[in-house]
Design a protein around this motif. Structure first.
Motif, PDB file in Angstrom:
ATOM      1  N   THR A  92       0.835  -1.203   0.000  1.00 47.16           N
ATOM      2  CA  THR A  92       0.000   0.000   0.000  1.00 47.16           C
ATOM      3  C   THR A  92       0.866   1.248   0.000  1.00 47.16           C
ATOM      4  O   THR A  92       0.647   2.171  -0.795  1.00 47.16           O
ATOM      5  N   GLN A  93       1.863   1.281   0.872  1.00 51.35           N
ATOM      6  CA  GLN A  93       2.745   2.447   0.943  1.00 51.35           C
ATOM      7  C   GLN A  93       3.508   2.632  -0.364  1.00 51.35           C
ATOM      8  O   GLN A  93       3.683   3.747  -0.832  1.00 51.35           O
ATOM      9  N   PHE A  94       3.955   1.544  -0.958  1.00 53.55           N
ATOM     10  CA  PHE A  94       4.657   1.619  -2.239  1.00 53.55           C
ATOM     11  C   PHE A  94       3.757   2.270  -3.292  1.00 53.55           C
ATOM     12  O   PHE A  94       4.206   3.127  -4.058  1.00 53.55           O
ATOM     13  N   GLY A  95       2.496   1.878  -3.333  1.00 51.81           N
ATOM     14  CA  GLY A  95       1.571   2.443  -4.306  1.00 51.81           C
ATOM     15  C   GLY A  95       1.286   3.915  -4.090  1.00 51.81           C
ATOM     16  O   GLY A  95       1.016   4.648  -5.043  1.00 51.81           O
ATOM     17  N   LEU A  96       1.373   4.362  -2.853  1.00 48.49           N
ATOM     18  CA  LEU A  96       1.088   5.759  -2.523  1.00 48.49           C
ATOM     19  C   LEU A  96       2.326   6.654  -2.572  1.00 48.49           C
ATOM     20  O   LEU A  96       2.196   7.872  -2.709  1.00 48.49           O
ATOM     21  N   GLU A  97       3.498   6.065  -2.451  1.00 45.65           N
ATOM     22  CA  GLU A  97       4.742   6.830  -2.311  1.00 45.65           C
ATOM     23  C   GLU A  97       5.068   7.630  -3.568  1.00 45.65           C
ATOM     24  O   GLU A  97       5.049   7.089  -4.679  1.00 45.65           O
ATOM     25  N   LYS A  98       5.364   8.911  -3.408  1.00 47.15           N
ATOM     26  CA  LYS A  98       5.712   9.797  -4.523  1.00 47.15           C
ATOM     27  C   LYS A  98       7.220  10.072  -4.593  1.00 47.15           C
ATOM     28  O   LYS A  98       7.741  10.335  -5.668  1.00 47.15           O
ATOM     29  N   ASP A  99       7.909  10.004  -3.455  1.00 47.02           N
ATOM     30  CA  ASP A  99       9.350  10.254  -3.429  1.00 47.02           C
ATOM     31  C   ASP A  99      10.068   9.074  -4.080  1.00 47.02           C
ATOM     32  O   ASP A  99       9.936   7.923  -3.634  1.00 47.02           O
ATOM     33  N   SER A 100      10.837   9.342  -5.139  1.00 46.99           N
ATOM     34  CA  SER A 100      11.442   8.250  -5.903  1.00 46.99           C
ATOM     35  C   SER A 100      12.465   7.461  -5.082  1.00 46.99           C
ATOM     36  O   SER A 100      12.558   6.244  -5.220  1.00 46.99           O
ATOM     37  N   GLY A 101      13.217   8.126  -4.221  1.00 48.99           N
ATOM     38  CA  GLY A 101      14.195   7.417  -3.402  1.00 48.99           C
ATOM     39  C   GLY A 101      13.544   6.491  -2.398  1.00 48.99           C
ATOM     40  O   GLY A 101      13.956   5.338  -2.231  1.00 48.99           O
ATOM     41  N   ARG A 102      12.511   6.982  -1.737  1.00 51.05           N
ATOM     42  CA  ARG A 102      11.798   6.135  -0.773  1.00 51.05           C
ATOM     43  C   ARG A 102      11.062   5.010  -1.502  1.00 51.05           C
ATOM     44  O   ARG A 102      11.041   3.878  -1.039  1.00 51.05           O
ATOM     45  N   ARG A 103      10.485   5.330  -2.653  1.00 57.57           N
ATOM     46  CA  ARG A 103       9.794   4.308  -3.449  1.00 57.57           C
ATOM     47  C   ARG A 103      10.765   3.197  -3.840  1.00 57.57           C
ATOM     48  O   ARG A 103      10.444   2.010  -3.773  1.00 57.57           O
ATOM     49  N   PHE A 104      11.976   3.589  -4.224  1.00 55.58           N
ATOM     50  CA  PHE A 104      12.997   2.606  -4.590  1.00 55.58           C
ATOM     51  C   PHE A 104      13.356   1.734  -3.384  1.00 55.58           C
ATOM     52  O   PHE A 104      13.462   0.509  -3.505  1.00 55.58           O
ATOM     53  N   ALA A 105      13.520   2.346  -2.223  1.00 52.86           N
ATOM     54  CA  ALA A 105      13.837   1.581  -1.012  1.00 52.86           C
ATOM     55  C   ALA A 105      12.729   0.588  -0.680  1.00 52.86           C
ATOM     56  O   ALA A 105      13.003  -0.563  -0.316  1.00 52.86           O
ATOM     57  N   LEU A 106      11.482   1.015  -0.833  1.00 53.28           N
ATOM     58  CA  LEU A 106      10.359   0.116  -0.572  1.00 53.28           C
ATOM     59  C   LEU A 106      10.359  -1.046  -1.557  1.00 53.28           C
ATOM     60  O   LEU A 106      10.123  -2.199  -1.181  1.00 53.28           O
ATOM     61  N   TRP A 107      10.641  -0.749  -2.837  1.00 52.74           N
ATOM     62  CA  TRP A 107      10.707  -1.817  -3.832  1.00 52.74           C
ATOM     63  C   TRP A 107      11.826  -2.798  -3.486  1.00 52.74           C
ATOM     64  O   TRP A 107      11.639  -4.020  -3.599  1.00 52.74           O
ATOM     65  N   CYS A 108      12.984  -2.282  -3.063  1.00 55.59           N
ATOM     66  CA  CYS A 108      14.105  -3.164  -2.698  1.00 55.59           C
ATOM     67  C   CYS A 108      13.713  -4.092  -1.555  1.00 55.59           C
ATOM     68  O   CYS A 108      14.026  -5.293  -1.594  1.00 55.59           O
ATOM     69  N   LEU A 109      13.022  -3.565  -0.562  1.00 53.85           N
ATOM     70  CA  LEU A 109      12.572  -4.412   0.538  1.00 53.85           C
ATOM     71  C   LEU A 109      11.590  -5.465   0.020  1.00 53.85           C
ATOM     72  O   LEU A 109      11.703  -6.641   0.373  1.00 53.85           O
ATOM     73  N   MET A 110      10.671  -5.059  -0.832  1.00 47.65           N
ATOM     74  CA  MET A 110       9.732  -6.037  -1.394  1.00 47.65           C
ATOM     75  C   MET A 110      10.477  -7.101  -2.196  1.00 47.65           C
ATOM     76  O   MET A 110      10.128  -8.279  -2.125  1.00 47.65           O
ATOM     77  N   PHE A 141       8.249   1.047 -11.935  1.00 43.38           N
ATOM     78  CA  PHE A 141       8.987   2.278 -12.204  1.00 43.38           C
ATOM     79  C   PHE A 141       8.719   2.794 -13.611  1.00 43.38           C
ATOM     80  O   PHE A 141       8.940   2.076 -14.584  1.00 43.38           O
ATOM     81  N   GLU A 142       8.297   4.037 -13.699  1.00 45.29           N
ATOM     82  CA  GLU A 142       8.101   4.672 -15.002  1.00 45.29           C
ATOM     83  C   GLU A 142       9.435   5.095 -15.606  1.00 45.29           C
ATOM     84  O   GLU A 142       9.636   4.991 -16.807  1.00 45.29           O
ATOM     85  N   ASP A 143      10.336   5.573 -14.765  1.00 48.73           N
ATOM     86  CA  ASP A 143      11.627   6.109 -15.214  1.00 48.73           C
ATOM     87  C   ASP A 143      12.587   4.966 -15.559  1.00 48.73           C
ATOM     88  O   ASP A 143      12.848   4.099 -14.721  1.00 48.73           O
ATOM     89  N   PRO A 144      13.126   4.962 -16.776  1.00 45.57           N
ATOM     90  CA  PRO A 144      14.073   3.903 -17.171  1.00 45.57           C
ATOM     91  C   PRO A 144      15.313   3.839 -16.266  1.00 45.57           C
ATOM     92  O   PRO A 144      15.842   2.755 -16.035  1.00 45.57           O
ATOM     93  N   GLU A 145      15.743   4.982 -15.740  1.00 45.30           N
ATOM     94  CA  GLU A 145      16.899   4.984 -14.839  1.00 45.30           C
ATOM     95  C   GLU A 145      16.574   4.264 -13.532  1.00 45.30           C
ATOM     96  O   GLU A 145      17.422   3.574 -12.976  1.00 45.30           O
ATOM     97  N   ASP A 146      15.357   4.432 -13.041  1.00 44.51           N
ATOM     98  CA  ASP A 146      14.931   3.716 -11.835  1.00 44.51           C
ATOM     99  C   ASP A 146      14.878   2.216 -12.094  1.00 44.51           C
ATOM    100  O   ASP A 146      15.279   1.413 -11.252  1.00 44.51           O
ATOM    101  N   ARG A 147      14.388   1.828 -13.267  1.00 44.66           N
ATOM    102  CA  ARG A 147      14.349   0.400 -13.610  1.00 44.66           C
ATOM    103  C   ARG A 147      15.756  -0.167 -13.690  1.00 44.66           C
ATOM    104  O   ARG A 147      16.018  -1.280 -13.212  1.00 44.66           O
ATOM    105  N   GLU A 148      16.676   0.590 -14.258  1.00 39.81           N
ATOM    106  CA  GLU A 148      18.058   0.123 -14.349  1.00 39.81           C
ATOM    107  C   GLU A 148      18.690   0.011 -12.968  1.00 39.81           C
ATOM    108  O   GLU A 148      19.410  -0.949 -12.679  1.00 39.81           O
TER     109      GLU A 148
END
Length: 96
Positions: A33-51, A64-71
């Motif tokens: 839920t938090q991942f879906g709501l999170e707007k900050d890209s750094g925090r979103r990335f950290a949440l994805w890493c934990l998942m 991730f919409e941004d190709p750099e985030d996907r990479e």
């Protein structure tokens, strides 16, 4: 973001191996839920890493919409896989 802090925040402990399955499921629901709501890209990335570490991460294209985030996520996945491979080696295999 520190993984132990994330674990404590979503699961109430940094040692989820001690939790019953229903408490893990509840923490995973909060995390998603938090991942879906999170707007900050750094925090979103950290949440994805934990998942990812918990085996519940969404597909990179969906996460991730941004190709750099996907990479960056692919790099994290590779690093985590290498770390797990290194942990599985016998001590004599790790010596150079």
């Amino acid at each position: 973001m520190d993984f132990d802090q994330l674990l404590a925040g979503f699961f109430g402990t940094d040692d989820i191996a001690t939790l019953p399955p229903e408490q893990i499921a509840s923490g995973v629901d909060r995390l998603r839920t938090q991942f879906g709501l999170e707007k900050d890209s750094g925090r979103r990335f950290a949440l994805w890493c934990l998942m990812f570490m918990l085996g519940v991460a969404p597909d990179l294209e969906d996460a991730f919409e941004d190709p750099e985030d996907r990479e960056a996520a692919r790099d994290f996945m590779d690093a985590a896989d290498r770390e797990m491979d290194d942990d599985g080696e016998a001590p004599e295999d790790q010596q150079g």
